[in-house]
Each structure stands twice: as C-alpha cells, then as structure tokens.
Design an enzyme around this catalytic site. Structure first.
Site, PDB file in Angstrom:
ATOM      1  N   ARG A  40       1.585   6.711   5.285  1.00  0.00           N
ATOM      2  CA  ARG A  40       1.052   7.857   6.023  1.00  0.00           C
ATOM      3  C   ARG A  40       0.825   7.519   7.499  1.00  0.00           C
ATOM      4  NH1 ARG A  40      -1.353  12.698   5.273  1.00  0.00           N
ATOM      5  NH2 ARG A  40      -3.017  13.285   6.698  1.00  0.00           N
ATOM      6  N   CYS A  64      -0.601   7.694  -0.133  1.00  0.00           N
ATOM      7  CA  CYS A  64      -1.226   7.877  -1.442  1.00  0.00           C
ATOM      8  C   CYS A  64      -1.465   9.346  -1.752  1.00  0.00           C
ATOM      9  CB  CYS A  64      -2.568   7.141  -1.490  1.00  0.00           C
ATOM     10  SG  CYS A  64      -2.431   5.354  -1.429  1.00  0.00           S
ATOM     11  N   ARG A  69      -4.140  16.289   2.524  1.00  0.00           N
ATOM     12  CA  ARG A  69      -4.380  15.504   3.738  1.00  0.00           C
ATOM     13  C   ARG A  69      -3.600  16.171   4.874  1.00  0.00           C
ATOM     14  NH1 ARG A  69      -3.129   9.455   1.817  1.00  0.00           N
ATOM     15  NH2 ARG A  69      -4.549   8.834   3.476  1.00  0.00           N
ATOM     16  N   ASP A  72      -2.848  19.629  10.237  1.00  0.00           N
ATOM     17  CA  ASP A  72      -2.987  20.792  11.107  1.00  0.00           C
ATOM     18  C   ASP A  72      -3.834  20.493  12.343  1.00  0.00           C
ATOM     19  OD1 ASP A  72      -5.052  20.689   9.003  1.00  0.00           O
ATOM     20  OD2 ASP A  72      -5.898  22.410  10.047  1.00  0.00           O
ATOM     21  N   LEU A  73      -4.859  19.628  12.194  1.00  0.00           N
ATOM     22  CA  LEU A  73      -5.681  19.279  13.355  1.00  0.00           C
ATOM     23  C   LEU A  73      -4.874  18.494  14.384  1.00  0.00           C
ATOM     24  CD1 LEU A  73      -9.072  18.274  11.688  1.00  0.00           C
ATOM     25  CD2 LEU A  73      -8.538  20.381  12.905  1.00  0.00           C
TER      26      LEU A  73
END
Length: 384
Positions: A40, A64, A69, A72-73
């Site tokens: 990630r 994971c 998760r 968008d932020l």
C-alpha cells in the site's frame, strides 16, 4: 518500495543495513501495476511525482485486506493544491492544472489519516506558495518525515500538532536519515514478553511512543522499567509479578490513542489473561479476521462488527497448537504470539504478510529462546 522506486528510474542500493536512493534518474510518472499490488505504501509516490513533474499515474493501492482504506483524502488534498485528479481503469491520473506544478492551498482532513497527511506534506513541500493543512495526523512517523523533509530543504512547521504550515521550495536536496525504532515492533515484543510470561530487555526503543501500551500492560500487572532513555525492561514472569495478568479493555484511535497496529497482538495476549476484555476497533472496519485464526487455536472470542469480547484462560480460552493462516500483517504476527503461548505446535501459512513488516522476526524470537522455525510448505486447501 525499493522496487517501485527503481521502476520509476531511481537507483536504489542496499548494504550493511543501509539504503542509498538516488532519484536523479527518475523520469517515469507511471508506477508499475504489479509492484503497486504488493504494498500500500507505493501510493505515497503520487504526491512527490506530481510536485516534481506536474503529473502522475498511480494504481489504487494494494496491501492488507483490513477494511476500507480509501484514498479520497489524498485526492481531495491534491485538488486543493491545484491538481486535476481523475479515476480511470483502476488508476489515479493526476496533473497540475496550470501545466507547471502544484500551488499552495488550504485543506482540512475529515479524518487525521497518516497516509493522506504524509502524501500532502510531501506534495506541498515543492508547491508554489504556502500550504496550510488542518486536522492532520500526529503520529511519530509524520514527525519523522517532516524532519527528514526539512533536512532536505523543505520548510515545515507544526509537525506533531493538529495543523501543518508548509512553504513550498523549488527544489529539495539529498540528505541522510536515521530510521527511528519502530514503535509497532517495540510494542509487539513487549506483548511477546507478556504473553509468554517472560522478561525481555529492549533497546533501542522510544518509550514515549508506546506509552499507551505501557499503561495497559502495567494495568494488567506487568512490571515495566525504563532503564535509560532508549531501554525498556518488560516482565510478566511469575517470580516478578507474583500473580497472573488481569484483563483490560482497549479502543483503537489515532495517535496518541491506542494504535490499531497493536490491536491484533493485544487480542492474542488477552486470551491468556484472567477475566474478559472488550476490544473496540475504531480505525479500520475489517480488522477482526485474526480472531477467527485465534479461535482455531482455542481462543474464546465473540466478534460483533468492529468489536470483540475476548475471554481469558479462566473463562474458556485455552490455546493449543493448530494450522492457521496469516491473513494480514498484524493479524499474522498476533498468531505468532499466540503460538508462543499455546500448548503444542502451531503451523502458520502465508507468512509473506508478516515479512513485510517484521525483518527476521523468527531469528529475533529464536535469540530470545523461542522454538520457531521457517519451513517451505503448501497450505492445505481446508485452511483457505
């Protein structure tokens, strides 16, 4: 992560516990899809790429499976810095609207996400003008990144608080960085001492970064001593504490709250304490899959959504070795801890998840006296 940087054109050399990264040769702005699926953290390159080259194409992150998760932020924050951001074919396409580069702006995060905070901090470091980020993450890792960027020539104020002020620079420079002791690894070994009723001396560590866990383990009955600024002794040995460990409740929250990345390991410990405990997961919506694996080892756990009621050894939990699966990084290491405390032999499959976050954990545990071996096996179909 090194593979992702190399795929973009960076030169990455690792030697003697050190890593040297030369980004002068970076010329690509699209990250290899297969590499992005592995970790990630690869998504972090989107901020620096747009800041440096004015554009980036990055696949949605892997990692994971512990629940939603969203990024968008990250994307809304980049838009606040003057980027045009689109989602197409499972990829994020971002480019500077002015055709040159990012510009300073203001953005308030709906939630103090570590990933979004770090992404926007890196992007704003080379944006034209001043950026103000509010309701940001205060985790120690954010502070460490801010310090490194500052050493590279960035101007950042407020790291560790709710607000960041960043004055963009046209260019950043290379620097040296000493990685701070990993607080989650520290916490994992503290819990290893507790679950095996042992005494472990740990150094170097930063005690202030695991204060939440120190409080909880002390509440349970562990004896924790700070021998110097970088050394902790954690003991749950019966000769030191005189009684068994008591249950306690936890609720995960952003720093300085109880870390979500220590929730699975703590749940494993609680199955060996007296009484029952409530575990509340408020950061991720699917971080209870390890409970099923702990149940295979004999743990008595009732899961309801993001909450779990964990019964101690005097209320039905009795850990015994079995064949289990590491379904994610922290859940996987929680099974290792449970296996250390269980009667008999525990066989853990899919350990690649664990290896992403713990370097040579088997050797470190062996050095502490654990009977743990790395094997090459194929998981039985009924385990999946």
């Amino acid at each position: 992560m090194a593979s992702i940087l190399s795929s973009l054109g960076a030169k990455v050399d690792a030697f003697d516990g050190k890593m040297m990264v030369n980004s002068d040769g970076v010329g690509k702005v699209e990250v290899d899809l297969e590499e992005m699926k592995k970790i990630r953290g690869g998504f972090f390159v989107i901020g620096p790429l747009v800041a440096r080259f004015g554009e980036a194409v990055v696949a949605l992150p892997g990692g994971c499976n512990i629940g939603k998760r969203p990024v968008d932020l990250h994307l809304r924050g980049l838009r606040a810095l003057g980027a045009v951001v689109e989602l197409r074919d499972g990829k994020v396409w971002a480019r500077a609207a002015n055709g040159r580069g990012l510009v300073g702006g203001k953005f308030r995060l709906d939630y103090p996400s570590v990933g979004a905070t770090e992404t926007l901090m890196m992007a704003a470091s080379m944006a034209d003008g001043t950026t103000v980020l509010s309701n940001v993450a205060k985790e120690p890792e954010v502070v460490d990144l801010a310090r490194f960027l500052t050493d590279c020539g960035a101007w950042i104020e407020g790291a560790g608080s709710d607000n960041l002020i960043i004055r963009g620079k046209r260019q950043l420079y290379g620097s040296e960085c000493v990685i701070k002791p990993d607080r989650i690894e520290t916490g994992t070994f503290m819990l290893a001492a507790a679950i095996t009723r042992s005494c472990i001396l740990m150094s170097p560590v930063i005690p202030s970064r695991v204060s939440c866990l120190i409080d909880k383990l002390s509440q349970a009955g562990c004896k924790i001593s700070r021998l110097d600024q970088q050394t902790l002794q954690v003991s749950a040995h019966p000769s030191h504490i005189g009684y068994d460990l008591k249950s306690f409740d936890i609720k995960t929250n952003p720093f300085p709250g109880f870390p979500t990345d220590l929730q699975p390991q703590t749940m494993a410990l609680l199955t060996t304490c007296t009484g029952s405990s409530l575990v509340e997961e408020s950061v991720f919506d699917n971080r209870m899959t390890h409970a099923r694996e702990l149940q295979k080892l004999g743990a008595r756990i009732q899961v309801s959504g993001s909450n779990a009621l964990v019964y101690g050894f005097d209320e039905g939990s009795a850990l015994e070795g079995s064949r289990v699966i590491a379904r994610d990084l922290r859940g996987g290491v929680s099974i290792i801890l449970a296996g250390l405390a269980a009667k008999g032999t525990t066989q853990i499959h899919d350990i690649a998840h664990i290896e992403r976050g713990y370097e040579n954990i088997d050797m470190k545990l062996q050095n502490l006296g654990a009977d743990i071996q790395r094997l090459t096996l194929t998981p039985a179909p009924h385990l999946l």
